[in-house]
Design a protein around this motif. Sequence first.
Motif, short mmCIF file in Angstrom:
data_model
loop_
_atom_site.label_atom_id
_atom_site.label_comp_id
_atom_site.label_asym_id
_atom_site.label_seq_id
_atom_site.Cartn_x
_atom_site.Cartn_y
_atom_site.Cartn_z
N MET A 26 0.86 -1.19 0.00
CA MET A 26 0.00 0.00 0.00
C MET A 26 0.89 1.24 0.00
N VAL A 38 -3.06 0.65 -3.84
CA VAL A 38 -2.91 -0.69 -3.27
C VAL A 38 -2.56 -1.64 -4.42
N VAL A 154 -8.71 -5.90 -0.83
CA VAL A 154 -8.61 -4.94 0.27
C VAL A 154 -9.76 -5.18 1.24
N ARG A 171 -5.22 -2.55 4.31
CA ARG A 171 -4.46 -3.68 3.77
C ARG A 171 -3.41 -4.03 4.82
#
Length: 317
Positions: A26, A38, A154, A171
């Motif tokens: 991330m 991400v 996620v 994340r």
Amino acid sequence: MAPWHARAGRARYPAGMGLDLLTDGMYVLRGAVNSVVVTEGESALLVDTGLDESHARKLLRAVQEAGFTPRAVLNTHSHADHHGGNAFLLGRLPDLPVFAPPLEAAVIRHPLLEPLSLFGASPPRELRGKFLLAPASPAQEVLAGTRTLGGVTVDLLDVPGHAVQMLAVRRGAALYAADALFGPAALAKHPLTFCADSAAQKASVQALAALTGVAVSVPGHGEPTADLVALAGLNARHLERLTGVVLDAVQAGEASVDELLVRVCAALDVVMADAGAVVLNRGVVSAHLTELLAAGRVTLRVHGNRLLFGPAERTGA
């Protein structure tokens, strides 16, 4: 690249210069509005695209220079500064899917709903600038939970309040709080911090503060921090103070929302210089009035063709 929390205190890129690794695949592109990226393999999910083409262009360049391919966009909510960059990205990548919470997706598809809801009627030209009216984009609906968007998985968390619906993104040990949390400088610059539902915003702040295993948190506006609890505490105190200022304004005498807004601005040394600031700050006062009404701390009545808020009668000794 070492993760952000392992590099705390070291020199970092100036805001907007490139992707800064948080942890667990991330990244953040820092700016007036933060964008988060991400990744999974070479695939990238772009979270919040900024106000306009300028920010979105920096975001796309940074992602591509880092060797990632944009596969999807997630807008955490429908405020123009978080989805205004969609149009540029879709111009370059027309098949890029866009996701947002259901009510927010409706606004992103029909952006006129944003200034219309703030003004209460078809908005005048002064309320149709890019800060309140972003270009439309074809957002699809997504709900909280573990989701795979564009090949990137996620955890999406419900954090309503600043907007009617809003998602935070997690994340692993990295959290993007979106506008459920603001950095200290943003709170100082905008003491009338916008929210559509102040009670829900406070609950979202508390829910984020209770998360465990978070090593780095990114607010929608402000710097990453390793101390989520401290940032949440700062936001909680700010929101409670603002509710108190609105209550004090009501206790000074029965008044309309617009009259209360003048009192609140005077208490906070806020000077409004344009129509957009007035309707946004009027919304903030209204949100806290709704919370105070629900708690029985203020009253609402119609008198003399005016909608008036007044102090609740005190009972007991």
